[in-house]
Each structure stands twice: as structure tokens, then as C-alpha cells.
Design a protein around this motif. Sequence first.
Motif, PDB file in Angstrom:
ATOM      1  N   VAL A 166       0.838  -1.208   0.000  1.00  0.00           N
ATOM      2  CA  VAL A 166       0.000   0.000   0.000  1.00  0.00           C
ATOM      3  C   VAL A 166       0.867   1.249   0.000  1.00  0.00           C
ATOM      4  N   LEU A 167       1.844   1.302   0.913  1.00  0.00           N
ATOM      5  CA  LEU A 167       2.689   2.498   1.019  1.00  0.00           C
ATOM      6  C   LEU A 167       3.516   2.702  -0.249  1.00  0.00           C
ATOM      7  N   GLY A 168       3.941   1.610  -0.888  1.00  0.00           N
ATOM      8  CA  GLY A 168       4.715   1.733  -2.110  1.00  0.00           C
ATOM      9  C   GLY A 168       3.935   2.396  -3.229  1.00  0.00           C
ATOM     10  N   TYR A 169       2.635   2.263  -3.217  1.00  0.00           N
ATOM     11  CA  TYR A 169       1.776   2.938  -4.198  1.00  0.00           C
ATOM     12  C   TYR A 169       1.549   4.393  -3.801  1.00  0.00           C
ATOM     13  N   GLN A 170       1.346   4.635  -2.512  1.00  0.00           N
ATOM     14  CA  GLN A 170       0.986   5.979  -2.057  1.00  0.00           C
ATOM     15  C   GLN A 170       2.173   6.928  -2.041  1.00  0.00           C
ATOM     16  N   LEU A 171       3.377   6.416  -1.814  1.00  0.00           N
ATOM     17  CA  LEU A 171       4.547   7.282  -1.727  1.00  0.00           C
ATOM     18  C   LEU A 171       4.797   8.055  -3.023  1.00  0.00           C
ATOM     19  N   PRO A 172       4.933   7.404  -4.193  1.00  0.00           N
ATOM     20  CA  PRO A 172       5.125   8.191  -5.420  1.00  0.00           C
ATOM     21  C   PRO A 172       3.887   8.987  -5.789  1.00  0.00           C
ATOM     22  N   LEU A 173       2.712   8.505  -5.403  1.00  0.00           N
ATOM     23  CA  LEU A 173       1.488   9.254  -5.686  1.00  0.00           C
ATOM     24  C   LEU A 173       1.536  10.623  -5.014  1.00  0.00           C
ATOM     25  N   VAL A 174       1.972  10.648  -3.767  1.00  0.00           N
ATOM     26  CA  VAL A 174       2.084  11.910  -3.037  1.00  0.00           C
ATOM     27  C   VAL A 174       3.228  12.750  -3.592  1.00  0.00           C
ATOM     28  N   ALA A 175       4.373  12.120  -3.824  1.00  0.00           N
ATOM     29  CA  ALA A 175       5.557  12.865  -4.247  1.00  0.00           C
ATOM     30  C   ALA A 175       5.395  13.497  -5.619  1.00  0.00           C
ATOM     31  N   LEU A 176       4.632  12.841  -6.497  1.00  0.00           N
ATOM     32  CA  LEU A 176       4.566  13.282  -7.891  1.00  0.00           C
ATOM     33  C   LEU A 176       3.295  14.050  -8.232  1.00  0.00           C
ATOM     34  N   LEU A 177       2.432  14.260  -7.275  1.00  0.00           N
ATOM     35  CA  LEU A 177       1.150  14.892  -7.576  1.00  0.00           C
ATOM     36  C   LEU A 177       1.328  16.293  -8.165  1.00  0.00           C
ATOM     37  N   LEU A 178       2.054  17.156  -7.480  1.00  0.00           N
ATOM     38  CA  LEU A 178       2.272  18.511  -8.000  1.00  0.00           C
ATOM     39  C   LEU A 178       3.227  18.525  -9.186  1.00  0.00           C
ATOM     40  N   PRO A 179       4.360  17.802  -9.163  1.00  0.00           N
ATOM     41  CA  PRO A 179       5.205  17.752 -10.368  1.00  0.00           C
ATOM     42  C   PRO A 179       4.477  17.194 -11.590  1.00  0.00           C
ATOM     43  N   ALA A 180       3.545  16.246 -11.391  1.00  0.00           N
ATOM     44  CA  ALA A 180       2.795  15.704 -12.528  1.00  0.00           C
ATOM     45  C   ALA A 180       1.934  16.787 -13.161  1.00  0.00           C
ATOM     46  N   GLY A 181       1.332  17.640 -12.342  1.00  0.00           N
ATOM     47  CA  GLY A 181       0.545  18.733 -12.889  1.00  0.00           C
ATOM     48  C   GLY A 181       1.398  19.690 -13.707  1.00  0.00           C
ATOM     49  N   ARG A 182       2.612  19.947 -13.225  1.00  0.00           N
ATOM     50  CA  ARG A 182       3.527  20.826 -13.952  1.00  0.00           C
ATOM     51  C   ARG A 182       3.945  20.185 -15.282  1.00  0.00           C
ATOM     52  N   TRP A 183       4.182  18.879 -15.283  1.00  0.00           N
ATOM     53  CA  TRP A 183       4.585  18.176 -16.502  1.00  0.00           C
ATOM     54  C   TRP A 183       3.446  18.120 -17.506  1.00  0.00           C
ATOM     55  N   LEU A 184       2.221  17.907 -17.032  1.00  0.00           N
ATOM     56  CA  LEU A 184       1.084  17.795 -17.935  1.00  0.00           C
ATOM     57  C   LEU A 184       0.786  19.111 -18.647  1.00  0.00           C
ATOM     58  N   GLY A 185       1.225  20.214 -18.074  1.00  0.00           N
ATOM     59  CA  GLY A 185       1.065  21.492 -18.754  1.00  0.00           C
ATOM     60  C   GLY A 185       1.999  21.651 -19.937  1.00  0.00           C
ATOM     61  N   GLN A 186       2.954  20.720 -20.103  1.00  0.00           N
ATOM     62  CA  GLN A 186       3.956  20.831 -21.161  1.00  0.00           C
ATOM     63  C   GLN A 186       3.804  19.765 -22.243  1.00  0.00           C
ATOM     64  N   VAL A 187       2.862  18.831 -22.080  1.00  0.00           N
ATOM     65  CA  VAL A 187       2.723  17.730 -23.024  1.00  0.00           C
ATOM     66  C   VAL A 187       1.267  17.631 -23.476  1.00  0.00           C
ATOM     67  N   GLY A 188       1.022  16.758 -24.462  1.00  0.00           N
ATOM     68  CA  GLY A 188      -0.334  16.521 -24.923  1.00  0.00           C
ATOM     69  C   GLY A 188      -1.099  15.649 -23.954  1.00  0.00           C
ATOM     70  N   ALA A 189      -2.337  16.056 -23.665  1.00  0.00           N
ATOM     71  CA  ALA A 189      -3.147  15.302 -22.702  1.00  0.00           C
ATOM     72  C   ALA A 189      -3.434  13.893 -23.201  1.00  0.00           C
TER      73      ALA A 189
END
Length: 487
Positions: free
Chosen positions: A65-88
Motif C-alpha cells: 500500500v505504502l509503495g503505491y501511495q509514496l510516489p502518488l504523493v511525491a509526484l502529484l504537484l510535479p505531474a501537474g507541472r509536466w502535464l502542462g507541457q505535453v499533450g493530454a
Amino acid sequence: MAARQAPATGGPGDGPAEQPDRWILVVAAGLLSFVAMLDMNVVNLALTDIAAGLHVSSTTAQWAVLGYQLPLVALLLPAGRWLGQVGARSALLLAVSCFALCSVLAAVAPWAGWLIAARLAQGAFGAVLFVLMPVLAATAVRPQLRGRAMSVPATLGPLGAVTGPVIGGLLLDHVGWRAIFLVKLPVCLVALAIAHRHAPRGGRLRLPDRGSLGDAALIGSAVAAVMLGLTLAPDRPGLLLLALPAAPLVALWLRRPGGRPVTAVLRASGTAGVNGSVLALAAGFAATHYLLAQHLRRDDGISATTTALTMLAFPLGMVLAGRFGGRLADRWGARPTALTGAVVTATGLLLLVPLDSGWTPADISWRLALAGAGMGLNGGPVQALVMSAARTGQLATAGSVVQLSRSLGFALGPALGTSAALVGGSGPTAGRAGLVLATLAATTAVALLALHHRAHRAARTVLPPLPEQAGSTDGASGADSTTRSRA
């Protein structure tokens, strides 16, 4: 980011002409929300079986469970920043495909290290899906229909939480724990087919920039340090020192370009306490869910199906009460409704503290339903409270911060509950110690919400008045000021 991902125009020479509403993409967003919430609830139920099947301790199995939640938390804001630069479309196809592939890899895991690695990778792609879901629903239709569109993933998500434990319990009793990772595949395949055929083309994938990777590394290291410290400390208390680097890592991130907008939003809106309450309440819920599932399966020897039906009471109460939370917030105001919900949740968790082996599943169910009803009353209004307090140009960041707070609470809750339970001894005594901690977390959420009005008023006296921008892409209007005054 929603403004960037508006539906594509018809073709060369066409103006910003009217495009048909793509409700099929809204359905895809709902399916992904269903899968995400199902995954977060079904794996918790299988931890006892995973530990036995892979011959590892319950603490090691918890990292499924924690192995799934750890990157989910860490990448939530960086993922939003990355998605603004690529095709949805490209990002959606990549994330759904890899999320499904990781499910298969987890299902065939021959040892614990393999399983944890698959779950870490799945959490990374899950972070992209979490950010894409609301964007996909909001940009698939005209602005005047976005309210209806956003309600689809908002409804199917809790439905996944409700059905996940039931489906998981049946699979655990009749097929085995590996099947719980495969149950998501049909839904992923349907969402993938819809995205491939109907998502608007445009934009290509690119590697994340160094700034996003640096932000992810800092947040991920901070969360990992806390989780490791909490997980290992009960056996060796000195290892709690592993959590100490988290504070300077977070402080460094807040000074970087990726963290400064978060600081600005919290300072301008005065909602640091509200986000703290979201984190605390999510942690209390996650700890309770984990501890009770382990108590029923391991201590009482109850079948997975009966355990699932018992745990179903919490999300069921949450879904039923959530239907009224928005209406009550419109009549009473967002803050009183959110505060009432937090009080109800804390009360339900407090009633669970005297947990005893003589309790029947029904004794646990009605208390869980009460706590779930409180979460349902709190969820929507607390989101509205944060969004209405934010400045016009900061709405997207404010929403991301709430999602980050909630995800962080979900990630930390089981680790906190496990630590308290191990310190508390064995059997029902251990469960009671963890439930006391969960109740204290919910009580902290109540206190933070009670203090919010004073903090928000202080923030408004220091900062200049909010500008009225009639044409804002965030959809702010004069109605926002009414909502702020009521909040």
C-alpha cells in the motif's frame, strides 16, 4: 492548465467554433476515478493474505500500500507541472497503459521486493491519472456544463471505494490475493479504448524538466523518511530519527519554484489550517481502515468477505452523507458544514476506541458508518472552503494543495496506526492504541477548522482586496465574493 487543454478546434480555417461535447471522455474520467479509489481500498484488505503468501511480516506487506501511495504523493504537484507541457492524449494513453501493466506485474510477483517495485511504479503513473481526471472531465464539455461533468468522476470515485472491499473480499475468499491486482484491468482497457478513439490529438510526450524531477525527489524523500521512521521505530525506537530529514527537505522544496506557489496560496488565503485538517482527517480515516481490517482478519479470524462487508459501512456512510454536504454548505456556509462533518467523524472514531474481541461485525459497522457520514459531510464543503478563500489566479494551485494534503494523510495513516498498534501490545489492546491515535488526528482536524475563521480574517486584513476579474479562466465571478463571506 484547464485553459491549455481546451477541446481542439474543428480543423484548419475554423475559428473557435462550437465543438460537440465529448461526454464519452467524461465517462473515461469517471472510470479512472473508479479504478483509483478501488485500488486504494482493495489492497488494504489483502495485506494479511499477501504477508502469508509471500512469507513476509505484516510490516513488509504494508508496503504494498505504502509503495503505491509514496510516489502518488511525491509526484502529484510535479505531474501537474509536466502535464502542462505535453499533450493530454499522449499522457493519458501512457499513464493508463503503464498503470494496467504494473497491475499485471504486481499480480505475478514471486517475492515481496518485486511486488513493492511494481507498486512504486504504479503509484507514479497513478499520480498522472489523479491530475488528469478532473482536467479530462472539465475540458471535454462546454464551460456551462462543467459542473455536471465534474460530478461524474466525483460520483464514480466513491462508488469504487464502496465496491472495492466487497469485490476484494470475494476474490480473496475464492481466488486468492493475486486476483485483486487484476480486477482493475477490464476498466483500464475500456478507458484506454475511449481515450485512443476520442481524446483530441495534439502535443507530444517529453521528459519532465529538471525542476519537476527535483521537486519530486525532495517531496518523495521527505515522505519516505517519515514513513520509514514510523514503520521501523516500534521495533527499534532509535530509527525514528530517520524521520528528522523530512523537515529540512520540505523547507528546501518550499523555497524552490515548484514550492513557492504553494506557500503563496497558503499565505494569501489563510488556509494552512484547513489543509492541515484535511491531512489529519485523512490520516485518521486511513489508520482506522487499516487497523480494523487487520483486527477482523488476523485477531478475530473473520473471512475476507465478511470483513469487506463490515468495512463497507464507512464508504457507504460517506457516499450517503456526501449527497447532502453541498446543500448544507449552501445553506449554512462551507466552514460550519465542514466543521460539523469533522466532529461527527471524530465521534465515530471515538466510539471505536473500546474495540473488543467480543464485538460483532455489526457493532463495528454502525460506528464506521457514523464516521463515514462525517467524512461525507466534510469532503465537499472543505474543498469549497479552500477554493473560495483562494485568489482568482490561484485556484488551480489551491485545489492541488488540497489533493496533496489528502493523499499525504492517506499515505501516513496506516504507518501511524501500525506504529501505535505495535507500541500498544498485541490483540485488541494494539488496535485500541492505534484507534486512539486516529481519534486524536480527527480531533486535531476539528480544532484546525474551528480556528480557520480567525486565521482567514487575519489574512484578509494584511493582504489587499481580491481583484474582480469577470473574464477569468478560473471561472471566478462576483458570486465568489458571496461564497467567501459565507465561508
